[in-house]
Structure formats: structure tokens, C-alpha cells
Enzyme design. Structure first.
Site, PDB file in Angstrom:
ATOM      1  N   ASN A  46      41.793  31.441  43.175  1.00 35.19           N
ATOM      2  CA  ASN A  46      42.619  30.257  43.452  1.00 35.19           C
ATOM      3  C   ASN A  46      43.207  29.695  42.153  1.00 35.19           C
ATOM      4  OD1 ASN A  46      41.678  30.564  46.054  1.00 35.19           O
ATOM      5  ND2 ASN A  46      40.262  28.830  45.987  1.00 35.19           N
ATOM      6  N   GLY A 225      39.118  12.687  43.163  1.00 37.92           N
ATOM      7  CA  GLY A 225      39.734  12.576  44.484  1.00 37.92           C
ATOM      8  C   GLY A 225      40.757  11.465  44.550  1.00 37.92           C
ATOM      9  N   GLY A 228      42.046   9.787  41.484  1.00 42.77           N
ATOM     10  CA  GLY A 228      42.776  10.564  40.478  1.00 42.77           C
ATOM     11  C   GLY A 228      41.846  11.310  39.544  1.00 42.77           C
ATOM     12  N   ASP A 256      40.727  23.636  42.553  1.00 46.72           N
ATOM     13  CA  ASP A 256      41.168  24.855  41.854  1.00 46.72           C
ATOM     14  C   ASP A 256      42.635  24.748  41.458  1.00 46.72           C
ATOM     15  OD1 ASP A 256      38.627  25.880  42.329  1.00 46.72           O
ATOM     16  OD2 ASP A 256      39.235  26.730  44.262  1.00 46.72           O
TER      17      ASP A 256
END
Ligand code: RIB
Length: 314
Positions: A46, A225, A228, A256
Site C-alpha cells: 500500500n 485521525g 490530523g 499507509d
């Protein structure tokens, strides 16, 4: 600074088996799910896709099994122009796999079976010194054996490559020598697991990031999350970088997307806070579509989001 840096990713390649559920089952419970699908994943792969879509020359070093998933995953990486000449097929071994449940809020639970990823050894790394001599940045995660990660760090240092470590999944104890990298980029849960400290509150997350720097990282970039990201570096840079607003469909692979994009932005010479802002946009966009690699944005898409929400920049 190179406009098209070379990023070497040493890491995992998985086939993700994904199902949507309204809510996660508890132990002993059976719930209905839907939308079962297989899609390309693995934290290493990823991150390689994120780096390639952000415009880097990307080289992947890893292993897949000798099953149909293995060749399929290599072919998919090649579509993004990723050099897979050093992705080895491992006899009598299955390709790495992940069982992923995505709930109604887009949050996920992941169980991985390492398969061929766990057959990637230091003996696969040391003879490939020339790959490290080509790389501006080496990106690592922990879905391969730790001695292999250590070997890749060794060669990266010898060739003066920057090292970005996404310390996921966190092993029982993460030795400080593995934190001695240019940038460590955990999410908040991983940062808590590594340090044994709580990071839920704003002031606490800064202490956790500082602890990672104290333990040897040149900089810690925490992915928080909806809050930020937070940058704390050994040379005194501290920045809170706000999140972009998006409608969340599935958070799988968002971290990722963040890490792979961060590596490219840093290699292009951006200040860490600016690189984190670009990576925040990549991570946010990765939440807007289902799947891991399928959701990773291109550099143009990242820029459009950043332009659209420009007023958020400090
Ligand atoms: O970070 C998301 C990834 O974790 C998934 O693609 C899955 O393969 C696991 O490695």
C-alpha cells in the site's frame, strides 16, 4: 531535491479479504456482513502504491507465495509502475493475507496471516545493496520479520537514505534501535503501544511523540485521525497539522497512504509540517473509497483537495 525521488519499500504484500458489517462482532457472536471482496493490500505494498501515485520512482522488495494471489498482486503493483523485479515468489508458501471487517463508521479490524512476508529474511536484503544505493528514502513497516527490518535499516544507513518507519503492527516490545530512524509515523494506538503512555488528549499526544524522539527517532509524525497529525522533531520542530474534511467510507489503508505520501513529500525537500499536510490530504482521500490500494489518491487528487480546503492551512 529530486522532483521524482526514488522510494524503496521493503515490506509486506497481502491479499485483503474484506467484508462490511454494521458493527463489529464481540467474542462468541455471529453477525451478518455483506459486500465480501478480495482486494490488494499489505502495508508495504500500500505504501509503495502511495509513493508511486505521489510521483516517485518506486521499488518494492518483498515476497509473495507461489499461489495465484502472489502473481496477481505483483501484476497489480506493476500497473502503478512499481518495479517488482525484487518481489520474490516463495515456493510452498501462501501469499500474505488479511481478514478485514469494516463497520458502518468506516472503522476496521484487521487480522493478518504473514505467509510469504515472514519468509523475507536478511539474506534477501544484504545481497541487494544496489537497490539502497538508488533510493532517496527507504520505507519500512513491521509485517515482515524484525531482523529483516534491521538489515534494511543497516543498508539504508550505509547508503545515506532517509528512513521512514511505519511501526505497524507493533510487536510486544519495540527495541530502541528500531526507532533510530529519520521519521517514525505511528497512529495513536501504535504510539501508545510503543511508549506504554496514554495519548488520547492533546497535551498527552505531544508527550508521546516526544518520547518517541527521546528513544531515538529523528522525528515522530503521529497520525491522529480526525485530529490530523502531530509533528515533533529532535531539532525542535513542533506542529499540529489539521485533518481534511471528507466523507468516510473505509479507513483501511489510510495510514499507509499517509506514510507513502509523506516519504515522497519529505524526499522532495518539504519541511516536515508541510509534508505532513500533504500526507494528511492523502490519508483523508484514502478514506473516501472502499479498499486499501484501490482508494489511494494520485498527486493531482491530493492537490485538488488541498486547494479546495486551503483555508485550513495555518
Ligand atoms: O494498513 C492496511 C493493511 O493492513 C491492509 O491492506 C492489510 O493487508 C494489512 O496489512
Amino acid at each position: 531535491m529530486p522532483e521524482q525521488p526514488t522510494v524503496l519499500v521493503v515490506g509486506s504484500i497481502n491479499m485483503d479479504m474484506v467484508m462490511r458489517v454494521a458493527r463489529m462482532p464481540v467474542a462468541g457472536e455471529t453477525v451478518h456482513g455483506d459486500g465480501f471482496t478480495t482486494s490488494p493490500g499489505g502495508k508495504g505494498a500500500n505504501q509503495a502504491v502511495a509513493a508511486a501515485r505521489a510521483g516517485a520512482n518506486c521499488i518494492m522488495l518483498g515476497r509473495v507465495g507461489d499461489d495465484t494471489f502472489g502473481q496477481t498482486l505483483i501484476d497489480i503493483l506493476a500497473v502503478d509502475g512499481i518495479d517488482c523485479d525484487n518481489v520474490m515468489i516463495t515456493p510452498e508458501t501462501s501469499t500474505g493475507a488479511a481478514m478485514i471487517l469494516v463497520d458502518g463508521l468506516g472503522e476496521n479490524s484487521i487480522v493478518i496471516s504473514g505467509g510469504a512476508n515472514m519468509a523475507l529474511t536478511p539474506d534477501d536484503i544484504f545481497p541487494r545493496s544496489e537497490l539502497f544505493s538508488l533510493a532517496d528514502v527507504v520505507v519500512l513497516q513491521l509485517e515482515i520479520p524484525l531482523p529483516t527490518v534491521r538489515a534494511a535499516m543497516d543498508l539504508a544507513r550505509r547508503h545515506c537514505c532517509k528512513i521512514v518507519l511505519d511501526p505497524s503492527p507493533v510487536p510486544g516490545r519495540l527495541p530502541d534501535e528500531l526507532l533510530a530512524v529519520d521519521i517514525v509515523a505511528p497512529n495513536i494506538i501504535e504510539a501508545e503501544q510503543i511508549t506504554g503512555m496514554q495519548a488520547a488528549e492533546e497535551r498527552a499526544d505531544r508527550q508521546v511523540a516526544s518520547k518517541l524522539v527521546e528513544r531515538g527517532a529523528g522525528a515522530a509524525v503521529l497520525k491522529i485521525g480526525s485530529r490530523g497529525s502531530l509533528v515533533v522533531s529532535a531539532d525542535g520542530e513542533i506542529a499540529r497539522v489539521p485533518a481534511y474534511r471528507v466523507d468516510i467510507v473505509d479507513t483501511t489503508g489510510a495510514g499507509d497512504a499517509f506514510t507513502g505520501t509523506l516519504a515522497v513529500a519529505v524526499a522532495r525537500g518539504n519541511r516536515l509540517a508541510d509534508a505532513a499536510r500533504i500526507a494528511n490530504a492523502a490519508g483523508a482521500l484514502a478514506c473516501t473509497k472502499f479498499g486499501a490500494q484501490t482508494a489511494i489518491p494520485t498527486w493531482d487528487e491530493i492537490h485538488i483537495l488541498m486547494e479546495d480546503q486551503r483555508e485550513q492551512s495555518p
